[in-house]
Write a protein that holds these residues in place. Structure first.
Motif, PDB file in Angstrom:
ATOM      1  N   ILE A 256       0.860  -1.184   0.000  1.00  0.00           N
ATOM      2  CA  ILE A 256       0.000   0.000   0.000  1.00  0.00           C
ATOM      3  C   ILE A 256       0.894   1.231   0.000  1.00  0.00           C
ATOM      4  CG2 ILE A 256      -1.638   1.364   1.380  1.00  0.00           C
ATOM      5  CD1 ILE A 256      -2.878  -1.323   2.302  1.00  0.00           C
ATOM      6  N   THR A 257       0.666   2.111  -0.959  1.00  0.00           N
ATOM      7  CA  THR A 257       1.404   3.360  -1.051  1.00  0.00           C
ATOM      8  C   THR A 257       0.701   4.387  -0.167  1.00  0.00           C
ATOM      9  OG1 THR A 257       1.985   2.806  -3.323  1.00  0.00           O
ATOM     10  CG2 THR A 257       2.265   5.108  -2.673  1.00  0.00           C
ATOM     11  N   TYR A 258       1.485   5.149   0.610  1.00  0.00           N
ATOM     12  CA  TYR A 258       0.913   6.035   1.618  1.00  0.00           C
ATOM     13  C   TYR A 258       1.304   7.496   1.384  1.00  0.00           C
ATOM     14  CZ  TYR A 258       0.191   8.198   6.198  1.00  0.00           C
ATOM     15  OH  TYR A 258      -0.203   9.029   7.212  1.00  0.00           O
ATOM     16  N   LEU A 259       0.357   8.378   1.657  1.00  0.00           N
ATOM     17  CA  LEU A 259       0.641   9.815   1.719  1.00  0.00           C
ATOM     18  C   LEU A 259      -0.073  10.370   2.940  1.00  0.00           C
ATOM     19  CD1 LEU A 259       1.701  12.544   0.547  1.00  0.00           C
ATOM     20  CD2 LEU A 259      -0.488  12.714  -0.667  1.00  0.00           C
ATOM     21  N   GLY A 260       0.660  11.107   3.763  1.00  0.00           N
ATOM     22  CA  GLY A 260       0.063  11.722   4.947  1.00  0.00           C
ATOM     23  C   GLY A 260       0.046  13.233   4.829  1.00  0.00           C
ATOM     24  N   ILE A 261      -1.065  13.827   5.220  1.00  0.00           N
ATOM     25  CA  ILE A 261      -1.207  15.281   5.272  1.00  0.00           C
ATOM     26  C   ILE A 261      -1.608  15.623   6.699  1.00  0.00           C
ATOM     27  CG2 ILE A 261      -2.631  17.228   4.495  1.00  0.00           C
ATOM     28  CD1 ILE A 261      -2.784  15.870   1.750  1.00  0.00           C
ATOM     29  N   LYS A 262      -0.827  16.513   7.306  1.00  0.00           N
ATOM     30  CA  LYS A 262      -1.090  16.898   8.694  1.00  0.00           C
ATOM     31  C   LYS A 262      -2.089  18.056   8.702  1.00  0.00           C
ATOM     32  CE  LYS A 262       3.482  15.542  10.472  1.00  0.00           C
ATOM     33  NZ  LYS A 262       3.570  14.359   9.696  1.00  0.00           N
ATOM     34  N   ALA A 263      -3.378  17.727   8.623  1.00  0.00           N
ATOM     35  CA  ALA A 263      -4.424  18.753   8.559  1.00  0.00           C
ATOM     36  C   ALA A 263      -5.283  18.730   9.816  1.00  0.00           C
ATOM     37  CB  ALA A 263      -5.307  18.526   7.330  1.00  0.00           C
ATOM     38  N   ASN A 264      -5.681  19.910  10.239  1.00  0.00           N
ATOM     39  CA  ASN A 264      -6.625  20.045  11.351  1.00  0.00           C
ATOM     40  C   ASN A 264      -8.011  20.289  10.786  1.00  0.00           C
ATOM     41  OD1 ASN A 264      -4.546  19.866  13.244  1.00  0.00           O
ATOM     42  ND2 ASN A 264      -4.158  22.060  13.138  1.00  0.00           N
ATOM     43  N   ASP A 265      -9.013  19.773  11.477  1.00  0.00           N
ATOM     44  CA  ASP A 265     -10.400  19.994  11.057  1.00  0.00           C
ATOM     45  C   ASP A 265     -10.931  21.244  11.764  1.00  0.00           C
ATOM     46  OD1 ASP A 265     -12.932  19.875  10.052  1.00  0.00           O
ATOM     47  OD2 ASP A 265     -13.524  18.071  11.134  1.00  0.00           O
ATOM     48  N   THR A 266     -10.374  22.386  11.359  1.00  0.00           N
ATOM     49  CA  THR A 266     -10.832  23.672  11.900  1.00  0.00           C
ATOM     50  C   THR A 266     -11.099  24.600  10.727  1.00  0.00           C
ATOM     51  OG1 THR A 266      -8.584  24.553  12.037  1.00  0.00           O
ATOM     52  CG2 THR A 266      -9.444  23.438  14.009  1.00  0.00           C
ATOM     53  N   GLU A 267     -11.986  25.556  10.936  1.00  0.00           N
ATOM     54  CA  GLU A 267     -12.326  26.490   9.860  1.00  0.00           C
ATOM     55  C   GLU A 267     -11.128  27.338   9.452  1.00  0.00           C
ATOM     56  OE1 GLU A 267     -15.967  28.670  10.230  1.00  0.00           O
ATOM     57  OE2 GLU A 267     -17.012  26.948  11.072  1.00  0.00           O
ATOM     58  N   GLU A 268     -10.180  27.532  10.372  1.00  0.00           N
ATOM     59  CA  GLU A 268      -9.015  28.382  10.077  1.00  0.00           C
ATOM     60  C   GLU A 268      -7.939  27.641   9.277  1.00  0.00           C
ATOM     61  OE1 GLU A 268     -11.419  29.305  13.231  1.00  0.00           O
ATOM     62  OE2 GLU A 268      -9.959  27.683  13.438  1.00  0.00           O
ATOM     63  N   PHE A 269      -7.976  26.307   9.292  1.00  0.00           N
ATOM     64  CA  PHE A 269      -6.900  25.547   8.643  1.00  0.00           C
ATOM     65  C   PHE A 269      -6.988  25.681   7.127  1.00  0.00           C
ATOM     66  CE2 PHE A 269      -4.634  21.979   6.878  1.00  0.00           C
ATOM     67  CZ  PHE A 269      -3.491  21.943   7.657  1.00  0.00           C
ATOM     68  N   ASN A 270      -5.846  25.982   6.504  1.00  0.00           N
ATOM     69  CA  ASN A 270      -5.816  26.130   5.039  1.00  0.00           C
ATOM     70  C   ASN A 270      -5.509  24.777   4.393  1.00  0.00           C
ATOM     71  OD1 ASN A 270      -5.621  26.846   2.396  1.00  0.00           O
ATOM     72  ND2 ASN A 270      -3.930  28.268   2.658  1.00  0.00           N
ATOM     73  N   LEU A 271      -6.568  24.033   4.093  1.00  0.00           N
ATOM     74  CA  LEU A 271      -6.419  22.730   3.443  1.00  0.00           C
ATOM     75  C   LEU A 271      -6.124  22.893   1.957  1.00  0.00           C
ATOM     76  CD1 LEU A 271      -6.572  19.684   4.075  1.00  0.00           C
ATOM     77  CD2 LEU A 271      -8.999  19.771   3.522  1.00  0.00           C
ATOM     78  N   SER A 272      -6.475  24.042   1.399  1.00  0.00           N
ATOM     79  CA  SER A 272      -6.326  24.241  -0.054  1.00  0.00           C
ATOM     80  C   SER A 272      -4.873  24.144  -0.517  1.00  0.00           C
ATOM     81  CB  SER A 272      -6.936  25.575  -0.499  1.00  0.00           C
ATOM     82  OG  SER A 272      -6.184  26.666  -0.009  1.00  0.00           O
ATOM     83  N   VAL A 273      -3.909  24.373   0.378  1.00  0.00           N
ATOM     84  CA  VAL A 273      -2.506  24.243  -0.023  1.00  0.00           C
ATOM     85  C   VAL A 273      -2.153  22.795  -0.356  1.00  0.00           C
ATOM     86  CG1 VAL A 273      -1.753  26.301   1.260  1.00  0.00           C
ATOM     87  CG2 VAL A 273      -1.584  24.045   2.344  1.00  0.00           C
ATOM     88  N   PHE A 274      -3.014  21.850   0.048  1.00  0.00           N
ATOM     89  CA  PHE A 274      -2.778  20.425  -0.225  1.00  0.00           C
ATOM     90  C   PHE A 274      -3.644  19.886  -1.363  1.00  0.00           C
ATOM     91  CE2 PHE A 274      -1.755  20.993   4.319  1.00  0.00           C
ATOM     92  CZ  PHE A 274      -0.415  20.615   4.287  1.00  0.00           C
TER      93      PHE A 274
END
Length: 190
Positions: free
Chosen positions: A82-100
């Protein structure tokens, strides 16, 4: 507030809340489009279940050690193919997920392009995109993938994922998806 193309977070929330209420996912994972699954920590940490589903790639949208995160990494899947990719994202309105968004879309693309020729069978890649609950972070990344790679507008992408899994990206993530939608329209990509 709606952008110049008329889509607002409120519009997306209305799409998400059938009959005025949100529901939590009823399954640990769901195939939301062919060969792309959105799921929670339970399925992500169950190697035999992943193998049973034929998962070849795992994207953890909540990598980390806190209670908001899922503590898996590439070593966790070592020896499983299994190939893995991890993204350290928080589930908050302030977190900028769009950079990922682009990195996640690239990973999903590669997963779906993978083929293993075994005994005349093409075993196609399947990807699990997960976070702790499979409700906010991971569906947001799959919606962005559909927009970036499948040329869907935000409403269509959100609807297709919602039809196949109960989801509820936070308003910050919905705002980022609306911004992506406007950007893609301006660039002539939608």
């Amino acid at each position: 507030m709606a952008g110049p193309y008329g889509l607002s977070v409120r519009d997306l929330n209305e799409l998400l809340s059938e009959g005025g209420c949100y529901s939590l996912p009823s399954e640990s994972c769901n195939e939301v489009i062919p060969r792309v699954y959105v799921g929670n920590a339970t399925v992500a940490q169950d190697i035999s279940k992943l193998q049973q589903l034929g998962i070849t790639h795992v994207l953890n949208a909540a990598e980390g050690k806190s209670f908001m995160h899922v503590n898996t990494n590439a070593q966790f899947y070592e020896g499983t193919n299994i190939t893995y990719l991890g993204i350290k994202a928080n589930d908050t309105e302030e977190f900028n997920l769009s950079v990922f968004f682009e990195k996640a879309a690239e990973f999903i693309d590669k997963a779906l392009a993978q083929k293993d020729g075994l005994l005349y069978l093409d075993l196609l890649g399947k990807v699990l995109v997960h976070c702790r609950e499979g409700y906010s972070r991971s569906p947001t990344l799959v919606i962005a993938y559909l927009m970036l790679r499948q040329k869907m507008d935000v409403r269509a992408a959100l609807s297709i994922v919602r039809q196949n899994r109960e989801i509820g990206p936070n308003d910050g993530f919905l705002t980022q998806l609306c911004q992506l939608n406007e950007k893609l329209i301006k660039e002539g990509k939608l």
